[in-house]
Motif scaffolding. Structure first.
Motif, PDB file in Angstrom:
ATOM      1  N   LEU A  38       1.111  -1.366   0.267  1.00  0.00           N
ATOM      2  CA  LEU A  38       0.125  -0.288   0.239  1.00  0.00           C
ATOM      3  C   LEU A  38       0.525   1.294   0.143  1.00  0.00           C
ATOM      4  CD1 LEU A  38      -2.904  -0.976   2.459  1.00  0.00           C
ATOM      5  CD2 LEU A  38      -2.645  -0.505   0.056  1.00  0.00           C
ATOM      6  N   LEU A  39       2.067   1.645   0.978  1.00  0.00           N
ATOM      7  CA  LEU A  39       2.649   2.360   0.345  1.00  0.00           C
ATOM      8  C   LEU A  39       3.272   2.736  -0.399  1.00  0.00           C
ATOM      9  CD1 LEU A  39       4.761   2.157   3.852  1.00  0.00           C
ATOM     10  CD2 LEU A  39       3.753   3.861   2.819  1.00  0.00           C
ATOM     11  N   TYR A  40       3.850   1.446  -0.947  1.00  0.00           N
ATOM     12  CA  TYR A  40       4.092   1.363  -2.443  1.00  0.00           C
ATOM     13  C   TYR A  40       3.089   1.921  -3.705  1.00  0.00           C
ATOM     14  CZ  TYR A  40       6.978   0.095  -7.169  1.00  0.00           C
ATOM     15  OH  TYR A  40       7.204   1.221  -7.966  1.00  0.00           O
ATOM     16  N   LEU A  41       2.479   1.619  -3.352  1.00  0.00           N
ATOM     17  CA  LEU A  41       0.896   2.118  -4.425  1.00  0.00           C
ATOM     18  C   LEU A  41       1.215   3.890  -3.597  1.00  0.00           C
ATOM     19  CD1 LEU A  41      -1.478  -0.832  -4.300  1.00  0.00           C
ATOM     20  CD2 LEU A  41       0.087  -0.027  -6.232  1.00  0.00           C
ATOM     21  N   LEU A  42       0.782   3.986  -2.659  1.00  0.00           N
ATOM     22  CA  LEU A  42       0.509   5.669  -2.265  1.00  0.00           C
ATOM     23  C   LEU A  42       1.716   6.523  -2.734  1.00  0.00           C
ATOM     24  CD1 LEU A  42      -1.037   5.200   1.161  1.00  0.00           C
ATOM     25  CD2 LEU A  42      -1.991   6.679  -0.795  1.00  0.00           C
ATOM     26  N   VAL A  43       2.777   5.682  -2.663  1.00  0.00           N
ATOM     27  CA  VAL A  43       3.964   7.274  -3.876  1.00  0.00           C
ATOM     28  C   VAL A  43       3.782   6.641  -4.891  1.00  0.00           C
ATOM     29  CG1 VAL A  43       6.506   7.319  -3.275  1.00  0.00           C
ATOM     30  CG2 VAL A  43       4.946   6.840  -1.468  1.00  0.00           C
ATOM     31  N   ARG A  44       3.765   5.715  -5.408  1.00  0.00           N
ATOM     32  CA  ARG A  44       3.330   5.876  -6.812  1.00  0.00           C
ATOM     33  C   ARG A  44       2.605   6.740  -7.428  1.00  0.00           C
ATOM     34  NH1 ARG A  44       6.451   6.332 -10.644  1.00  0.00           N
ATOM     35  NH2 ARG A  44       5.360   4.364 -12.270  1.00  0.00           N
ATOM     36  N   ARG A  45       0.566   7.074  -7.200  1.00  0.00           N
ATOM     37  CA  ARG A  45      -0.245   7.879  -7.398  1.00  0.00           C
ATOM     38  C   ARG A  45       0.215   9.109  -7.104  1.00  0.00           C
ATOM     39  NH1 ARG A  45      -4.417   4.160  -8.360  1.00  0.00           N
ATOM     40  NH2 ARG A  45      -5.920   6.301  -7.976  1.00  0.00           N
ATOM     41  N   GLY A  47       2.587  10.198  -7.904  1.00  0.00           N
ATOM     42  CA  GLY A  47       3.043  10.997  -9.176  1.00  0.00           C
ATOM     43  C   GLY A  47       5.044  10.975  -8.588  1.00  0.00           C
ATOM     44  N   HIS A  48       5.212   9.901  -7.881  1.00  0.00           N
ATOM     45  CA  HIS A  48       6.941  10.105  -7.115  1.00  0.00           C
ATOM     46  C   HIS A  48       7.521   8.554  -7.982  1.00  0.00           C
ATOM     47  CE1 HIS A  48       6.552  12.565  -4.551  1.00  0.00           C
ATOM     48  NE2 HIS A  48       5.668  12.289  -4.243  1.00  0.00           N
ATOM     49  N   GLU A  49       8.847   8.507  -8.074  1.00  0.00           N
ATOM     50  CA  GLU A  49       9.164   7.813  -9.158  1.00  0.00           C
ATOM     51  C   GLU A  49       9.124   6.047  -8.165  1.00  0.00           C
ATOM     52  OE1 GLU A  49      13.529   7.986  -9.372  1.00  0.00           O
ATOM     53  OE2 GLU A  49      13.917   9.911  -7.768  1.00  0.00           O
ATOM     54  N   LEU A 223       5.690  20.101  -0.589  1.00  0.00           N
ATOM     55  CA  LEU A 223       4.597  20.262  -0.100  1.00  0.00           C
ATOM     56  C   LEU A 223       3.705  21.833  -0.281  1.00  0.00           C
ATOM     57  CD1 LEU A 223       5.761  19.300   3.651  1.00  0.00           C
ATOM     58  CD2 LEU A 223       3.895  18.395   3.044  1.00  0.00           C
ATOM     59  N   ARG A 224       4.668  22.827  -0.399  1.00  0.00           N
ATOM     60  CA  ARG A 224       3.277  24.256  -0.813  1.00  0.00           C
ATOM     61  C   ARG A 224       3.261  23.926  -2.489  1.00  0.00           C
ATOM     62  NH1 ARG A 224       7.770  29.156  -0.251  1.00  0.00           N
ATOM     63  NH2 ARG A 224       5.553  30.342  -1.084  1.00  0.00           N
ATOM     64  N   LYS A 225       3.731  22.910  -3.270  1.00  0.00           N
ATOM     65  CA  LYS A 225       3.186  23.286  -4.605  1.00  0.00           C
ATOM     66  C   LYS A 225       1.266  21.604  -4.306  1.00  0.00           C
ATOM     67  CE  LYS A 225       7.268  23.378  -6.991  1.00  0.00           C
ATOM     68  NZ  LYS A 225       8.189  22.262  -7.718  1.00  0.00           N
ATOM     69  N   GLY A 226       1.239  21.365  -3.713  1.00  0.00           N
ATOM     70  CA  GLY A 226       0.069  20.702  -2.852  1.00  0.00           C
ATOM     71  C   GLY A 226       0.442  19.180  -3.220  1.00  0.00           C
ATOM     72  N   ASP A 227       1.514  18.593  -3.166  1.00  0.00           N
ATOM     73  CA  ASP A 227       1.550  17.355  -3.250  1.00  0.00           C
ATOM     74  C   ASP A 227       0.326  16.134  -1.912  1.00  0.00           C
ATOM     75  OD1 ASP A 227       2.579  14.461  -2.640  1.00  0.00           O
ATOM     76  OD2 ASP A 227       4.060  14.922  -3.814  1.00  0.00           O
ATOM     77  N   PHE A 261       3.775   7.584   8.746  1.00  0.00           N
ATOM     78  CA  PHE A 261       3.441   8.776   8.149  1.00  0.00           C
ATOM     79  C   PHE A 261       5.077   8.892   7.162  1.00  0.00           C
ATOM     80  CE2 PHE A 261      -1.121   8.067   9.652  1.00  0.00           C
ATOM     81  CZ  PHE A 261      -0.838   7.529   7.928  1.00  0.00           C
ATOM     82  N   LEU A 262       6.024   8.953   8.598  1.00  0.00           N
ATOM     83  CA  LEU A 262       7.477   9.321   7.817  1.00  0.00           C
ATOM     84  C   LEU A 262       8.331   8.639   6.753  1.00  0.00           C
ATOM     85  CD1 LEU A 262       9.203   9.769  11.253  1.00  0.00           C
ATOM     86  CD2 LEU A 262       8.453  11.789   9.772  1.00  0.00           C
ATOM     87  N   ALA A 263       7.582   7.348   6.791  1.00  0.00           N
ATOM     88  CA  ALA A 263       7.513   6.618   5.918  1.00  0.00           C
ATOM     89  C   ALA A 263       7.972   7.524   4.113  1.00  0.00           C
ATOM     90  CB  ALA A 263       7.923   4.237   5.118  1.00  0.00           C
ATOM     91  N   PRO A 264       6.374   7.698   3.564  1.00  0.00           N
ATOM     92  CA  PRO A 264       6.812   8.749   2.050  1.00  0.00           C
ATOM     93  C   PRO A 264       7.730   9.834   2.605  1.00  0.00           C
ATOM     94  CG  PRO A 264       4.986   8.381   2.906  1.00  0.00           C
ATOM     95  CD  PRO A 264       5.838   7.791   3.980  1.00  0.00           C
ATOM     96  N   PHE A 265       7.950  10.450   3.841  1.00  0.00           N
ATOM     97  CA  PHE A 265       9.180  11.635   3.506  1.00  0.00           C
ATOM     98  C   PHE A 265      10.525  10.906   3.522  1.00  0.00           C
ATOM     99  CE2 PHE A 265       5.405  13.803   5.140  1.00  0.00           C
ATOM    100  CZ  PHE A 265       5.568  15.237   4.815  1.00  0.00           C
ATOM    101  N   LEU A 266      11.020  10.410   3.591  1.00  0.00           N
ATOM    102  CA  LEU A 266      12.439   9.786   3.883  1.00  0.00           C
ATOM    103  C   LEU A 266      12.334   9.116   2.554  1.00  0.00           C
ATOM    104  CD1 LEU A 266      12.545   8.588   7.375  1.00  0.00           C
ATOM    105  CD2 LEU A 266      13.535   9.762   6.332  1.00  0.00           C
ATOM    106  N   GLY A 267      11.460   8.148   2.184  1.00  0.00           N
ATOM    107  CA  GLY A 267      11.662   7.745   0.931  1.00  0.00           C
ATOM    108  C   GLY A 267      11.647   8.320  -0.127  1.00  0.00           C
ATOM    109  N   ILE A 268      11.040   9.176  -0.332  1.00  0.00           N
ATOM    110  CA  ILE A 268      11.043  10.426  -1.374  1.00  0.00           C
ATOM    111  C   ILE A 268      12.453  11.091  -1.087  1.00  0.00           C
ATOM    112  CG2 ILE A 268       9.548  12.454  -2.576  1.00  0.00           C
ATOM    113  CD1 ILE A 268       7.313  11.095  -1.406  1.00  0.00           C
TER     114      ILE A 268
END
Length: 416
Positions: A38-45, A47-49, A223-227, A261-268
């Protein structure tokens, strides 16, 4: 157990003859296994690599305590799996604009609350992110409200674990903000504590803290761009961190939502580094490997069985009260021991007479659990009365050490 969804999910397996502990652990493993995908899908959806999505998932997988809580039959990780699925559906609802997806999102989050009410902390974020489409926001709110009806009714019933019971308990110390407990538990999830407070363990703690600060700084523009994902995760971090900084309990697993919820920040962020990401992941993996042997230690269970056998040899059918009786109940049943364990734990006994926990023939538990039970029974700073030291001393005087060590001790209790 309340909320009831978790035992409901395990009950069909138990009805089929599966051992009760195995059944609840199977439910935990199956639901928790969905978190990394689910983490993988969320980050991909978002728009991240793929690299960022993979690293985000690995950060969850290589957290030793997240792994531990995902297999031992606790409710935290199944609850988080459903919260994450609800976030994925929220992301989809914002894209397709349909009421059906919003309703499904609300139902999944409602199921998460029915597993553990900690999920309520994320609730305000969902209508907030659906505010641009009024039909979706209204449908989401009405659907989610249906899942809370039974919780609202339960709140007015005499029940030790009803909704809001723990946030209104008289033992709560809401005037004691403890941000250190939040950060400390977050680091313990990564296995820092078993490596020691100095040397390599300290280096890992510093590396994790510095990387987190750098990640938030580097992603401020996103964050400011609305991710969507980063904004939702950032707000979730604020809500969970603020609550657990003042919540009276300090268990390690309360940091699991923060870790998630820290995982997306660190992963990206790490995906944008060339060498740094490999160094960081290497340190995390090393910490994971160093912590795993701790989970294989069964000395506390062996000591529990040994102590219960001593009680049985002295008085068959003796009654034993414990601050945390669940594991001992299972061990006594499996070993066929002729002892009677009270099912009431120290939380259920908080507002009861002293005899609730100290009225049996024996009392048993770890030194830490017994100390917590005594403090909970006789020390209520939140009530303004402080500790009843006379009653505390009298109760301690009734306890006579029988056997065991710090991990599990048994005391004979004199009649009052």
């Amino acid at each position: 157990y309340w909320p009831p969804l978790f035992p409901y999910l395990a009950s069909p397996l138990i009805a089929l003859g599966v051992d009760s502990v195995i059944a609840v652990r199977l439910v935990t493993v199956l639901l928790s296994s969905a978190i990394a995908p689910l983490l993988y899908l969320l980050v991909r959806r978002a728009g991240h690599e793929p690299k960022a999505a993979l690293i985000s998932s690995l950060l969850w997988i290589f957290s030793p305590w997240a792994f531990r809580f995902s297999v031992v039959g606790q409710v935290e990780t199944p609850m988080l799996a459903l919260v994450l699925l609800a976030v994925l559906l929220l992301q989809r609802a914002r894209e397709d604009g349909t009421v059906r997806t919003a309703v499904l999102c609300a139902a999944v989050l409602g199921a998460a609350v029915w597993i553990k009410e900690t999920a309520l902390l994320a609730t305000p974020l969902f209508p907030l992110f659906l505010r641009s489409t009024r039909r979706q926001a209204v449908a989401w709110t009405l659907t989610f409200g249906l899942f809370l009806v039974t919780h609202a009714v339960q709140a007015f019933q005499p029940h030790a674990f009803g909704i809001l019971s723990e946030v209104t308990t008289p033992v709560a110390h809401w005037n004691r903000v403890n941000a250190d407990a939040v950060l400390g538990n977050l680091l313990r999830l990564q296995g820092v504590e078993p490596l020691g407070p100095r040397g390599f363990g300290l280096a890992i703690a510093v590396a994790l803290a510095v990387t987190l600060v750098l990640a938030i700084r580097a992603l401020w523009g996103d964050l400011r761009k609305g991710d969507f994902l980063l904004r939702f995760s950032g707000l979730a971090l604020v809500l969970f961190a603020a609550f657990f900084a003042v919540f009276w309990k300090r268990f390690v697993y309360y940091a699991l939502p923060l870790h998630l919820f820290l995982a997306p920040f660190l992963g990206i962020y790490l995906a944008r580094l060339r060498i740094g990401r490999w160094v960081f992941l290497g340190v995390v993996a090393l910490s994971f490997v160093a912590t795993l042997p701790r989970f294989a230690d069964r000395s506390e269970e062996r000591m529990c069985v040994l102590a219960l056998r001593v009680v049985e040899s002295r008085r068959r059918g003796a009654s034993i009260a414990m601050p945390l009786p669940r594991v001992a109940e299972y061990l006594a049943e499996n070993e066929g021991l002729a002892v009677r364990l009270s099912p009431r734990d120290w939380v259920a006994c908080l507002d009861e007479p002293t005899e609730c926990l100290f009225g049996g023939d024996f009392v048993a538990g770890s030194s830490e659990a017994l100390q917590r039970a005594l403090v909970g029974a006789f020390c209520r700073p939140a009530s303004g009365r402080g500790c009843d030291r006379e009653a505390l001393d009298q109760t301690i005087g009734r306890l006579h050490y029988l056997t065991g060590d710090r991990s599990f001790r048994v005391y004979r209790v004199d009649p009052e």
